[in-house]
Design a protein around this motif. Structure first.
Motif, mmCIF file in Angstrom:
data_model
loop_
_atom_site.group_PDB
_atom_site.id
_atom_site.type_symbol
_atom_site.label_atom_id
_atom_site.label_comp_id
_atom_site.label_asym_id
_atom_site.label_seq_id
_atom_site.Cartn_x
_atom_site.Cartn_y
_atom_site.Cartn_z
ATOM 1 N N PHE A 1 1.260 -1.187 -0.042
ATOM 2 C CA PHE A 1 -0.265 -0.536 0.095
ATOM 3 C C PHE A 1 0.739 1.110 -0.053
ATOM 4 O O PHE A 1 2.099 1.601 0.625
ATOM 5 N N PRO A 2 0.839 2.174 -0.930
ATOM 6 C CA PRO A 2 1.898 2.659 -1.112
ATOM 7 C C PRO A 2 1.340 4.333 -1.395
ATOM 8 O O PRO A 2 1.515 5.544 -2.264
ATOM 9 N N PRO A 3 1.081 4.883 -0.107
ATOM 10 C CA PRO A 3 0.536 6.239 0.003
ATOM 11 C C PRO A 3 0.912 7.467 -0.250
ATOM 12 O O PRO A 3 2.206 7.223 0.635
ATOM 13 N N GLU A 4 1.455 8.676 -0.723
ATOM 14 C CA GLU A 4 2.132 9.550 -0.955
ATOM 15 C C GLU A 4 0.968 10.195 0.348
ATOM 16 O O GLU A 4 0.321 10.425 0.657
ATOM 17 N N ASN B 1 0.380 13.268 2.167
ATOM 18 C CA ASN B 1 0.034 14.454 1.449
ATOM 19 C C ASN B 1 -0.768 15.094 2.374
ATOM 20 O O ASN B 1 -1.946 15.660 1.098
ATOM 21 N N HIS C 1 -8.475 8.651 3.139
ATOM 22 C CA HIS C 1 -10.060 8.102 3.047
ATOM 23 C C HIS C 1 -10.432 7.301 3.054
ATOM 24 O O HIS C 1 -10.168 6.194 2.565
ATOM 25 N N GLY D 1 -11.761 6.020 0.012
ATOM 26 C CA GLY D 1 -10.940 4.885 -0.955
ATOM 27 C C GLY D 1 -9.996 4.128 -0.482
ATOM 28 O O GLY D 1 -9.347 3.328 -0.808
ATOM 29 N N HIS D 2 -9.042 5.102 0.069
ATOM 30 C CA HIS D 2 -7.497 4.346 0.698
ATOM 31 C C HIS D 2 -7.729 3.375 1.305
ATOM 32 O O HIS D 2 -7.540 2.519 1.474
ATOM 33 N N SER E 1 -8.507 0.329 -0.468
ATOM 34 C CA SER E 1 -6.829 -0.406 -0.714
ATOM 35 C C SER E 1 -6.171 -1.194 -0.465
ATOM 36 O O SER E 1 -5.336 -1.803 -0.517
ATOM 37 N N THR F 1 -5.021 2.022 -8.788
ATOM 38 C CA THR F 1 -6.235 1.838 -9.288
ATOM 39 C C THR F 1 -6.206 2.593 -10.945
ATOM 40 O O THR F 1 -4.677 2.602 -11.532
ATOM 41 N N PHE G 1 -7.144 -2.284 -10.809
ATOM 42 C CA PHE G 1 -8.781 -1.887 -10.129
ATOM 43 C C PHE G 1 -9.548 -0.354 -10.397
ATOM 44 O O PHE G 1 -9.007 0.488 -10.170
ATOM 45 N N ARG H 1 -11.571 2.288 -8.986
ATOM 46 C CA ARG H 1 -11.482 2.814 -7.783
ATOM 47 C C ARG H 1 -12.435 2.960 -6.944
ATOM 48 O O ARG H 1 -13.855 3.018 -8.399
ATOM 49 N N LEU H 2 -13.128 2.955 -5.861
ATOM 50 C CA LEU H 2 -14.415 2.964 -4.700
ATOM 51 C C LEU H 2 -14.474 4.555 -5.402
ATOM 52 O O LEU H 2 -14.143 5.683 -4.891
ATOM 53 N N LYS I 1 -8.369 14.030 -2.156
ATOM 54 C CA LYS I 1 -7.470 14.668 -1.366
ATOM 55 C C LYS I 1 -7.846 16.690 -1.085
ATOM 56 O O LYS I 1 -7.180 17.310 -0.076
HETATM 57 P P1 ATP Z 1 -3.139 12.080 -4.989
HETATM 58 O O1 ATP Z 1 -3.930 12.650 -5.917
HETATM 59 O O2 ATP Z 1 -3.485 12.713 -3.818
HETATM 60 O O3 ATP Z 1 -2.348 11.177 -5.681
HETATM 61 P P2 ATP Z 1 -4.409 9.717 -4.369
HETATM 62 O O4 ATP Z 1 -6.195 8.796 -4.034
HETATM 63 O O5 ATP Z 1 -3.642 8.482 -5.495
HETATM 64 O O6 ATP Z 1 -4.482 10.767 -4.346
HETATM 65 P P3 ATP Z 1 -2.391 8.160 -2.554
HETATM 66 O O7 ATP Z 1 -1.519 8.354 -1.545
HETATM 67 O O8 ATP Z 1 -1.189 8.092 -3.973
HETATM 68 O O9 ATP Z 1 -3.557 9.165 -2.615
HETATM 69 O O10 ATP Z 1 -3.250 6.387 -2.526
HETATM 70 C C1 ATP Z 1 -2.760 5.522 -1.962
HETATM 71 C C2 ATP Z 1 -3.240 4.706 -2.766
HETATM 72 O O11 ATP Z 1 -4.535 4.379 -2.712
HETATM 73 C C3 ATP Z 1 -3.045 4.196 -4.582
HETATM 74 O O12 ATP Z 1 -2.429 2.600 -4.621
HETATM 75 C C4 ATP Z 1 -4.658 4.673 -4.924
HETATM 76 O O13 ATP Z 1 -4.528 3.743 -6.178
HETATM 77 C C5 ATP Z 1 -5.165 3.735 -3.756
HETATM 78 N N1 ATP Z 1 -6.181 5.039 -3.735
HETATM 79 C C6 ATP Z 1 -6.901 6.381 -3.814
HETATM 80 N N2 ATP Z 1 -7.939 6.456 -4.125
HETATM 81 C C7 ATP Z 1 -9.035 5.571 -4.226
HETATM 82 C C8 ATP Z 1 -10.208 5.493 -4.698
HETATM 83 N N3 ATP Z 1 -11.008 5.758 -3.810
HETATM 84 N N4 ATP Z 1 -10.181 3.363 -4.387
HETATM 85 C C9 ATP Z 1 -9.698 2.873 -4.405
HETATM 86 N N5 ATP Z 1 -8.217 2.827 -4.315
HETATM 87 C C10 ATP Z 1 -7.424 4.414 -3.732
#
Ligand code: ATP
Ligand code: MG
Length: 606
Positions: free
Chosen positions: A70-73, A75, A79, A81-82, A85, A273, A306, A308-309, A318
């Protein structure tokens, strides 16, 4: 998933505890099943930490059958959606004897902060997942790989697969072409390896100003996939990084760094996603070059996308969530109306309910919307068997039992009891006092009953739940006509649980709280933050869709057992829904504070 109609219909209840729940197949499970059957990754070695091929070659067979991440940025706050993931990646690892890494994708120095790192660590743990496996932490930071990422860039330059481009951003944009027109080669595309190496060193050493040059992969300016038209892979940006400080003035582009991060960590299935589908050819191209050069473990990871939710009535950008916070439209990232994990948590959602929701929302390649009610259904399904029951009166008016003293004596109280949970007698009972004065809901009285109204009106008998039957005799109103008191007479020998109590038949049963032991409580009645099911679709002004009634605060009365619960305790207030004792404010200001999580039934999807 994923048509809105199938998502909002109520799925069969899952078996107890989501670990035991049926594992619905999905395309990712099919990919993994087939990789395991073919032994795709069986020969890979793992030296106990991320690294290049030589590093991994020093280790034994990778103990993890698969590796996801799971690779969040860092920033912003995570939420719903995360949460999906997180669930997907950690759950697949769990089910396949694999390991899921938590990796901060912190390659963009400008928007990232430690506050967000901390909140993400907390959110993942709260959801019930951890990054320790085999006594090793699998918490990683992409910024720790900057040296290797740079080496990969050097390798591309040395092998003629990258060049330093000094066109302006505008020139680059113009020459990129579009879907119908091929791109035009940059005049810098033909530079020699030696020239490129020297110029890249100038970039790295800070001899060029920000924006003066970029390193580009040399692929195909005529590719039908625009992402392969010599994508930028490094840019100059003098910015202090929250972990590496000022060590670098060049930073890799996300699309370049991400595949490398996956490869260094021995990731097998890199799940993202759908927006990244068009990047997959570059992902594969890059890792193939590094594999040829013997820089990374083999076979390299593969990317899978896949949908996104998307959740109705909810925003999951964000940037827009931050705007709600910054403009004071909500009280903070953890406002109980926010779809952030901290917001959902404060609202009273449980980790189990969010995992259940994620699981039920499915994994698909087709984008769709999930109805908000699915989230509430998951919460009810989780809490119904667990939450203790209690009584509350949210819109209180006094009920006076006029013959109480005559029957029971002045000041007399009668202890009543009710089960903590109707299906768990072993959890015992709660008790509260019946007396001359009680609190009831204002809406439980009518002077002239509408059709089908079986509660209090003159001449009607009603049971006060777990207490006695009373017969309404009338009400007192003030000069404005506002109801100030309802009056009734006790019907003797009708106490719940005593022999013969049911001899007097009633059609209505109402909830109540004793005036002697009821405790005044602040109750925050939350509703949806947006009134529009797709608040930001098609570039709409999402602020215009804010629901002005998304928070109503009332003072109600709760029974004594409820008043004394610890913060974060979830209760079912009978007739009213699921509530949580607010984790910050409950009892802190001297009185109980409850948040409504959701009602007992769905009123929105009708
Ligand atoms: P940003 O626009 O800041 O990149 P982001 O929602 O893509 O926003 P990340 O921190 O890059 O944020 O996301 C981390 C992980 O969560 C990624 O693998 C991303 O694909 C997944 N993710 C983000 N939003 C959703 C969503 N709505 N449904 C499923 N997975 C999500
Ligand atoms: Mg992202």
């Amino acid at each position: 998933m994923s048509s809105p109609s199938s998502a909002s219909s109520r799925p069969a209840p899952a078996a107890a505890g989501d670990a035991d729940a049926a594992k619905p197949s999905n395309f990712l499970r099919q990919v993994i099943d087939s990789d395991l059957a073919r032994g795709t990754y069986a020969a890979r070695r793992w030296a106990g930490s991320p690294g290049d091929r030589d590093h991994q070659a020093g280790g034994g067979a990778d103990p993890a059958r698969i590796r996801t991440r799971f690779p969040p940025e860092p920033n912003g706050y995570l939420h719903i959606g995360h949460a999906k993931s997180i669930w997907l990646n950690f759950r697949l690892a769990q089910d396949y004897a694999g390991i899921c890494h938590l990796r901060f994708d912190d390659t963009n120095p400008e928007k990232e902060e430690q506050e967000y790192v901390d909140s993400i660590l907390d959110a993942v743990q709260w959801l019930g997942y951890g990054w320790d496996a085999n006594a090793t932490s699998h918490l990683y930071y992409a910024s720790n790989y900057f040296d290797f990422v740079y080496r990969a860039a050097l390798h591309l330059v040395e092998t003629g697969h990258a060049y330093v481009d000094e066109q302006t951003a505008e020139q680059m944009r113009e020459r990129r072409g579009d879907f119908t027109t091929p791109g035009i080669d940059s005049p810098f595309r033909g530079r020699t390896v030696a020239e490129n190496l020297a110029r890249l060193e100038d970039m790295r050493a800070g001899r060029l100003p920000d924006g003066a040059a970029v390193l580009r992969a040399k692929i195909d300016m005529a590719s039908p996939n625009i992402n392969l038209r010599d994508p930028a892979i490094y840019r100059i940006r003098r910015a202090t990084h929250h972990r590496t400080g000022d060590a670098w003035c060049i930073y890799p582009m996300y699309t370049f760094a991400h595949p490398i991060e996956d490869a260094l960590e021995n990731i097998t299935h890199s799940i993202c996603t759908l927006e990244f589908e068009d990047q997959r050819p570059f992902y594969d191209w890059l890792l193939a070059r590094l594999e040829e050069g013997g820089l990374i473990n083999t076979p390299p990871p593969r990317q899978y996308e896949f949908a996104r939710l998307n959740l109705t009535y909810v925003i999951t950008s964000k940037r827009k969530l931050k705007q709600l916070v910054d403009e004071g439209r909500v009280s903070g990232w953890d406002d109980p109306r926010m779809p952030t994990i901290v917001g959902l948590r404060r609202r009273g959602y449980t980790p189990e309910s969010l995992r259940l929701f994620a699981e039920r929302s499915g994994v698909s390649k087709a984008a769709g919307w999930i109805d908000y009610s699915s989230l509430e259904i998951a919460l009810r399904d989780d809490l119904d068997p667990k939450a203790a029951r209690a009584m509350v009166v949210l819109d209180p008016v006094r009920l006076v039992v006029t013959n109480w003293e005559e029957l029971h004596g002045v000041g007399a109280l009668d202890a009543c009891s009710a089960p903590v949970h109707p299906h768990h007698p072993e959890r015992g009972s709660r008790s509260f006092q019946f007396g001359r004065e009680l609190w009831i809901e204002r809406t439980d009285y009518e002077d002239i009953p509408p059709k089908g109204f079986h509660r209090l009106y003159p001449g009607n008998k009603v049971r006060l739940k777990y207490g006695h039957v009373v017969e309404c005799t009338g009400a007192v109103r003030d000069a404005d006509g506002t109801l100030v008191e309802v009056q009734a007479r006790l019907v003797p020998d009708t106490k719940s649980g005593t022999p013969g109590a049911d001899a007097v038949k009633v059609k209505g049963v109402i909830t109540w709280v004793g005036a002697s032991d009821g405790v005044a409580a602040e109750v925050r009645l939350y509703d949806r933050l947006f009134g529009d099911p797709h608040p930001d679709a098609g570039g709409k002004d999402f602020l215009a869709a804010l629901n002005p009634d998304s928070l109503r605060i009332v003072t109600g009365f709760v029974e004594p057992a409820a008043a004394g619960v610890a913060p974060d305790t979830r209760l079912q207030f009978e007739r009213h829904g699921y509530f949580v004792a607010d984790r910050e404010d409950h009892v802190a200001g001297g009185r109980p504070v409850f948040n409504r999580i959701t009602g007992l039934k769905d009123f929105w999807s009708k």
